[in-house]
Design an enzyme around this catalytic site. Sequence first.
Site, mmCIF file in Angstrom:
data_model
loop_
_atom_site.group_PDB
_atom_site.id
_atom_site.type_symbol
_atom_site.label_atom_id
_atom_site.label_comp_id
_atom_site.label_asym_id
_atom_site.label_seq_id
_atom_site.Cartn_x
_atom_site.Cartn_y
_atom_site.Cartn_z
ATOM 1 N N LEU A 17 0.830 -1.208 0.000
ATOM 2 C CA LEU A 17 0.000 0.000 0.000
ATOM 3 C C LEU A 17 0.866 1.260 0.000
ATOM 4 C CD1 LEU A 17 -2.882 -0.861 2.490
ATOM 5 C CD2 LEU A 17 -2.951 -0.810 -0.003
ATOM 6 N N GLY A 20 6.148 2.672 2.955
ATOM 7 C CA GLY A 20 7.460 3.311 2.833
ATOM 8 C C GLY A 20 7.322 4.747 2.355
ATOM 9 N N CYS A 384 28.264 -1.325 -12.540
ATOM 10 C CA CYS A 384 28.783 -2.549 -11.917
ATOM 11 C C CYS A 384 28.918 -3.654 -12.973
ATOM 12 C CB CYS A 384 27.916 -2.945 -10.735
ATOM 13 S SG CYS A 384 28.867 -3.836 -9.500
ATOM 14 N N HIS A 510 27.829 1.992 -7.500
ATOM 15 C CA HIS A 510 26.399 2.184 -7.781
ATOM 16 C C HIS A 510 25.974 3.630 -7.518
ATOM 17 C CE1 HIS A 510 25.234 -2.108 -8.159
ATOM 18 N NE2 HIS A 510 26.374 -2.265 -7.504
ATOM 19 N N GLU A 512 23.344 5.000 -8.425
ATOM 20 C CA GLU A 512 21.887 5.083 -8.223
ATOM 21 C C GLU A 512 21.493 5.085 -6.743
ATOM 22 O OE1 GLU A 512 23.551 2.451 -9.232
ATOM 23 O OE2 GLU A 512 22.592 0.559 -8.719
#
Length: 533
Positions: A17, A20, A384, A510, A512
Site C-alpha cells: 500500500l 514506505g 557494476c 552504484h 543510483e
Amino acid sequence: MADVKYVFVTGGVTSSLGKGIISASLAKLLQSRGYSVTIQKLDPYINVDPGTLNPYEHGECYVTLDGAETDLDLGHYERFLNVPTSQANNVTTGRIYQSVINKERKGDYLGKTVQVIPHITDEIKRRIKLVGSGNKFDIVITEIGGTVGDIESLPYIESVRQLKWELGTHNVIVIHLTLVPYLSSTGESKTKPTQHSVKELLETGIQPDVLVLRTEKNLSDELKRKVALFCNVEENAVVQSVDVSTIYEVPIKMLEQGLDKTVLRKLALPVDAEPPMIEWRRFLSKLKNPKHSVTVGLVGKYVELPDAYKSIAESFIHSGASNECEVNVRYIHSEDITEENVNSILGGLNGVLVAPGFGSRGIEGKILTAKYARENNVPFLGICLGMQCAVIEFARNVLKLEGAHSTEINHKTKYPVIDLMEEQKSVIDKGGTMRLGGYKCIIDENSLAYKAYGVTEIIERHRHRYEFNDKYFNEFRNHGMVPVGINPDSNLVEIIEITDHIWFVGVQFHPEYSSTVIKPHPLFVSFIKACIK
Ligand code: GLN
C-alpha cells in the site's frame, strides 16, 4: 523536550500500500519543519538481510554508505530526506533471532528459558531505541513490514504495544495504513476492510492514533467521519492517500491534509508555521513541465519486475527533472538481445544503461548492448556488471582478445579481463561478504566523470566481488578505453571511459543508491544531458 519520539507505521488489508512512501513523506514534512528525523524498517522475514534474496523475491537490494544490504524502502527514505541511513535502519527477524541466539550461546540469559516474549520483543525494542539513541534525532519513524494479522509480524506489533505502554502515549504513536477499495459496479468506496483491519490491531492491544486510507478515488468527508467513528480515531486524524502520478507528490498531499500537524500534536510537540517546501515544489514543477524528452533503454535481466531496478528508475526521475527532461525508460530484457536483432531493439534510443547483476543469464545481450553503444556513438552508462560487460566487449572486439570474459561467468577464459578481487578468493559465505558500501575514488581531471562531479575525490557505494583486471590496464588505455577513476587505497579501477565517444562511462560502483530529489546524482545528470544532445 522529552527524549526521542517514536512514530510507528503499520499496514492492514493488503501489502504494497506504500507504507514506505507514507513514512518518507511524513518524515520529509517533519524535517522541513526543522525536526531531525530518521526512518527505520523492520522486516519480518528470516533472512538476516535481503542481500541473499533474488531481486524477483523482494525487488532491489539497497546498499547504505556503511555497507549494509537493506530493503529498498531505505532508498525511498534517503531520496526523500537526503540523509544517509545505516545498518541500524533496517532490521529483520533473522537479525533479531541471530542476536538472541548468540546471547543464549554465550550464557547471557543465566539459565532462563529464552522465549519470544520477553527475549525476542526485548531485542526488537532495543533495536528500535538504538536508532533513536545518541541524541541525533527528535523523531524516529519505524515502518513495520508486512500486514497486521500476519503470524510473523506479531512480535513486532507486541513490541510496539509495550513501547507505547512504557514510554507513554505522547511519546509513541501508531499510524495505520489501510485500503479503501472502490467497487465500480456499485460506485462505492468500502470501509469494511479498514474496520476489520483496525479490529485486528485492537486485538493485539493497539489503538491506532492516525489512519491513512489508500484509495483510487477521493473519499467524502462523510466516509472519513464514518471511519473515524467506527475505528475510534479523531476525525482530523483520518487522512486519505489517493493514487498520484508520482510518489514525490505524496508529501504535498499529506501536507494539505495536515498529517504532519496531527502527528506533532499527538506527540505533544510544538506546531509552528507550515513548511513552504520550496525546493520540493520546484522539483515537482520541473518534473511535470519538461522541455525535452528522451527514451533510455535499461538493459537487465530482472526487467519483468521494475522494483528490481528501483533506485535506477528514481535516479532517472531526479536527473530528468534537473535537466527539465522527461525520461522514458524502456525496460529491455538482455536475454532477448541477439546479434541479429540488436540494432532494431536498441535503434532509436537516446541512450542505454546496462544494469548491475550477477551470473551468466543474459550476459551476452548486455555485452552486445555495450558494443552497439560504442559503435553507434550512443550515450552509455554501465553500472557494476554493466561496466564489466563494456570492458569484456572492448577486450573482445577492439583488443581482439578472443573469448575474453569475467571469471564470474567463465573461470577458464584465456583473457580474464574481469577477475575475482584478491580479498574475495578465500570467501565462502554468501551473506554480507561482498565489497560493500562507500569507498573513495580519485578521478582524472581529463574525463567526463570529472566534468560531471566537478571534484577529483568522491565516495561511492559498492556491491561486487569482481573487478577490472589490472594486468590489462595499459592495453585498454592505449586503445581508448581509459580507467579514469581509481581507488587510492586498493588501486581498484572504479570508472572507465571511452575517449573517442560522445558519452561512454562505466562505473564499478552504484551511483543510483545516492541520487536524491534535492541532489540528483551528477553522473545521471550528465548522462541525461548527453542523451538530450
Ligand atoms: N556480479 C558482478 C560482481 O560481483 C557485478 C555485481 C553487480 O553488478 N552489483 O562483481
